[in-house]
Design a protein around this motif. Structure first.
Motif, short mmCIF file in Angstrom:
data_model
loop_
_atom_site.label_atom_id
_atom_site.label_comp_id
_atom_site.label_asym_id
_atom_site.label_seq_id
_atom_site.Cartn_x
_atom_site.Cartn_y
_atom_site.Cartn_z
N LEU A 1 -10.70 -1.92 5.99
CA LEU A 1 -9.27 -1.78 6.20
C LEU A 1 -8.90 -0.30 6.17
CD1 LEU A 1 -6.31 -2.88 6.32
CD2 LEU A 1 -6.38 -2.95 3.80
N TRP A 2 -8.40 0.20 7.30
CA TRP A 2 -7.81 1.54 7.30
C TRP A 2 -6.33 1.38 7.04
CZ3 TRP A 2 -9.17 6.68 7.57
CH2 TRP A 2 -8.11 7.57 7.75
N VAL A 3 -5.82 2.03 6.04
CA VAL A 3 -4.40 1.96 5.73
C VAL A 3 -3.94 3.36 5.33
CG1 VAL A 3 -4.97 1.14 3.40
CG2 VAL A 3 -2.64 0.84 4.29
N GLY A 4 -3.38 4.08 6.31
CA GLY A 4 -3.03 5.46 6.01
C GLY A 4 -2.42 6.19 7.18
N PRO A 5 -2.34 7.52 7.06
CA PRO A 5 -1.78 8.35 8.12
C PRO A 5 -2.74 8.47 9.29
CG PRO A 5 -2.65 9.72 6.38
CD PRO A 5 -2.79 8.30 5.89
N ALA B 1 0.85 -1.19 0.00
CA ALA B 1 0.00 0.00 0.00
C ALA B 1 0.89 1.23 0.00
CB ALA B 1 -0.92 0.01 1.21
N LYS B 2 0.80 2.01 -1.06
CA LYS B 2 1.55 3.26 -1.16
C LYS B 2 0.60 4.42 -0.86
CE LYS B 2 4.75 1.54 -4.73
NZ LYS B 2 5.23 1.72 -6.14
N SER C 1 -2.39 0.86 10.33
CA SER C 1 -3.24 -0.02 9.54
C SER C 1 -4.15 -0.76 10.52
CB SER C 1 -2.41 -1.04 8.75
OG SER C 1 -1.53 -0.37 7.86
N ALA C 2 -5.42 -0.89 10.16
CA ALA C 2 -6.38 -1.49 11.09
C ALA C 2 -7.49 -2.20 10.33
CB ALA C 2 -6.96 -0.43 12.02
N TRP C 3 -7.96 -3.30 10.92
CA TRP C 3 -9.13 -4.00 10.41
C TRP C 3 -10.30 -3.72 11.36
CZ3 TRP C 3 -10.05 -5.81 5.80
CH2 TRP C 3 -9.02 -6.34 5.00
N VAL D 1 5.58 3.93 1.54
CA VAL D 1 5.02 2.58 1.44
C VAL D 1 4.71 2.08 2.85
CG1 VAL D 1 5.37 0.24 0.59
CG2 VAL D 1 6.39 2.17 -0.64
N LEU D 2 3.44 1.92 3.15
CA LEU D 2 3.04 1.47 4.48
C LEU D 2 3.00 -0.06 4.54
CD1 LEU D 2 2.13 1.97 7.32
CD2 LEU D 2 -0.19 2.43 6.49
#
Length: 538
Positions: free
Chosen positions: A302-306, A87-88, A258-260, A103-104
């Motif tokens: 899915l949270w994938v970010g700052p 994930a970029k 990152s979280a589910w 890139v996380l």
């Protein structure tokens, strides 16, 4: 207590706080396999058993990868199981002035960090034979101009049951919905269970004395809004909780998370485990039964970010708490909100820090004035106290009684110089965490040579100026210290603090520098007022 001792108290409390933070990290046992490239699978480590009771076997990733792009995310997904391998974050540079995005999630030798999801159970598609090879209509999907939502379906059929895994992404959002639609066209009921987990190498917590940061797991459950669960914790004991209402499982690091988040009203299992140098944290949704001839959809986000607090709070309850302000969150959070509001007006984060510092120090001015007034009164009593000591000698009990009577008669509080400082310390520490945890400051320029407020000053100008202002504060402050050792300690304090601040993020040093300048201004005003009252003398 005079101002030098107050400064020393602030310094010792603040440094002790940072040393304690670092000590807790340095003395933690290091996870096994740390820093070593792990030869592990990336798609077959399913967190449960298949329908026949046998453990799922490991598999390597496939070569069938697809890309999904929005205005803020670029995902690489393996069609074998449909996991997110990379994930970029397109709005965040990997390094300052770099053309490469941060890139996380990644799938590199030595650092594997994936977001996995799938179906287990009697009719699950993650079995002892391996993960399902999902079918897609293209190898690249992009959110078009003017389009607000992008859907990427991936299909699979097995024994008369049709499975569709869909990634749903929205413009400007780091929250990605992942759904499984199960269409049971058979004459028998089907049973499946969705899981969603994050997998990462067992790494150390990270950070340093100047910026103690955390890398590891975290979760939210019914009775726990936010709790860290480090890689060391995972190795010591597998987490196994039931979430009756709302919760999430996450892996976090400095500035990013990152979280589910399971999207169900029924009880969900939250778990962790370790295997082959990897740590896992995830959720299992409840077992779902699909009647013959019917269809059901299971969803997780899915949270994938700052760590953007407003967006995370809108995505899931308590997810914004991954912006970890520690036990002073109730002070740090409003300070961050105020800082963000000011930045919205002035645009520059450095200028916003300066304005915030003036506001905070201005609000504390009554405490500062009370502190110096109390110190001035105490200095005026020094001749009487000295005479009392010479008269009473070693009679400590009588000395204490007569001192209290003198303080009462002169209306002096002997703790008046200490209490304002102690009340200010929580604000100082809270602001420290508010600045350190703000992803907005990452790679944010100030002016001239300060191109990144989250990094140290490359030329050490701000720390040196901070040391100079601290020295001037000492010179301006009257003192009754006669002990040579204390005098040496006070003289050395600006040097020690300057050295310590050389490695601090420039945004934090800017705050302390401006705070010192405000202190100098306040001291000048207060001392002039005290001189008019006849209370101030060098």
């Amino acid at each position: 207590m005079d101002s030098q001792r107050n400064i020393l108290l602030i310094a010792l409390l603040f440094v002790s706080f940072l040393l304690y933070q670092q000590w807790t990290m340095d003395n933690a046992p290091q996870p096994q396999g740390q820093g070593v490239a792990q030869q592990v699978n990336n798609s077959g480590d399913v967190p449960s058993h298949s329908g026949d009771g046998q453990p799922i076997t490991d598999q390597d990733t496939s070569d069938n990868l697809i890309t999904i792009n929005t205005d803020v995310l670029a995902l690489t997904v393996d069609t074998l199981g449909g996991d997110v391998l990379e994930a970029k974050l397109l709005a965040y540079d990997n390094e300052l002035d770099s053309e490469d995005p941060f890139v996380l999630l990644k799938n590199e030798a030595g650092h594997i960090f994936n977001a996995q999801s799938g179906l287990i159970g009697a009719n699950g598609i993650d079995t002892t034979a391996g993960r399902a090879q999902l079918r897609v209509s293209a190898d690249s999907f992009t959110l078009a101009d003017g389009q607000d939502e992008l859907r990427v379906p991936m299909t699979y059929s097995k024994d008369g049951i049709e499975y569709t895994k869909t990634y749903i992404l929205k413009r400007g959002s780091y929250a990605v919905d992942v759904t499984y639609t199960i269409n049971n066209t058979t004459d028998n009921a089907a049973s499946v269970q969705m899981y969603a987990q994050l997998k990462q190498n067992l790494l150390d917590d990270g950070g340093n004395l100047a910026m103690p940061t955390y890398r590891g797991g975290a979760y939210s459950a019914d009775d726990t809004k936010y709790e860290k669960y480090s890689f060391e914790d995972m190795q010591d004991k597998n987490l196994n909780l039931t979430i009756a209402q709302q919760g999430w499982a996450a892996m976090m690091q400095h500035y990013f998370v990152s979280a589910w988040i399971p999207r169900t009203d029924e009880a969900t299992n939250l778990y962790t485990r370790t295997s082959n140098g990897l740590g896992y944290i995830g959720v299992r949704l409840p077992v779902t039964t699909i009647a013959p001839g019917s269809e059901q959809t299971l969803t997780s986000t899915l949270w994938v970010g700052p760590k953007l607090q407003d967006q995370m709070e809108a995505t899931a309850p308590n997810l914004n708490l991954t912006v970890d302000y520690g036990w002073l969150w109730f002070i740090a959070s409003p300070l961050h909100s105020l800082l963000s509001f000011i930045q919205g007006l002035v645009v520059n984060w450095g200028v916003a820090i300066i304005i915030l510092t003036f506001i905070v120090r201005g609000a504390m001015y009554p405490l500062t004035k009370a502190q110096y007034t109390s110190m001035a009164k105490m200095r005026m009593l020094q001749p009487k106290l000295q005479a009392m000591r010479e008269r009473l000698g070693d009679d400590r009990q009588r000395m204490s009684q007569e001192m209290m009577e003198l303080y009462k008669k002169e209306k002096v509080n002997p703790l008046g110089g200490c209490l304002p400082i102690l009340l200010q310390m929580p604000i100082f520490i809270a602001l420290y965490w508010a600045l350190m945890e703000s992803v907005e400051l990452r790679h944010a320029p100030f002016f001239a040579w300060i191109h990144d407020l989250s990094a140290q000053d490359p030329y050490y100008v701000l720390p040196l100026l901070m040391g100079v202002t601290m020295f001037l504060i000492q010179k301006m402050s009257p003192t009754t210290i006669t002990d040579p050792m204390q005098q040496k300690i006070m003289t050395f304090m600006p040097v020690m603090f300057t050295f310590f601040f050389l490695w601090f993020p420039s945004g934090l040093v800017l705050y302390w520098l401006v705070s010192n300048i405000v202190t100098l201004i306040q001291q000048t005003l207060i001392y002039r007022s005290l001189e008019k009252q006849g209370l101030h003398s060098k």
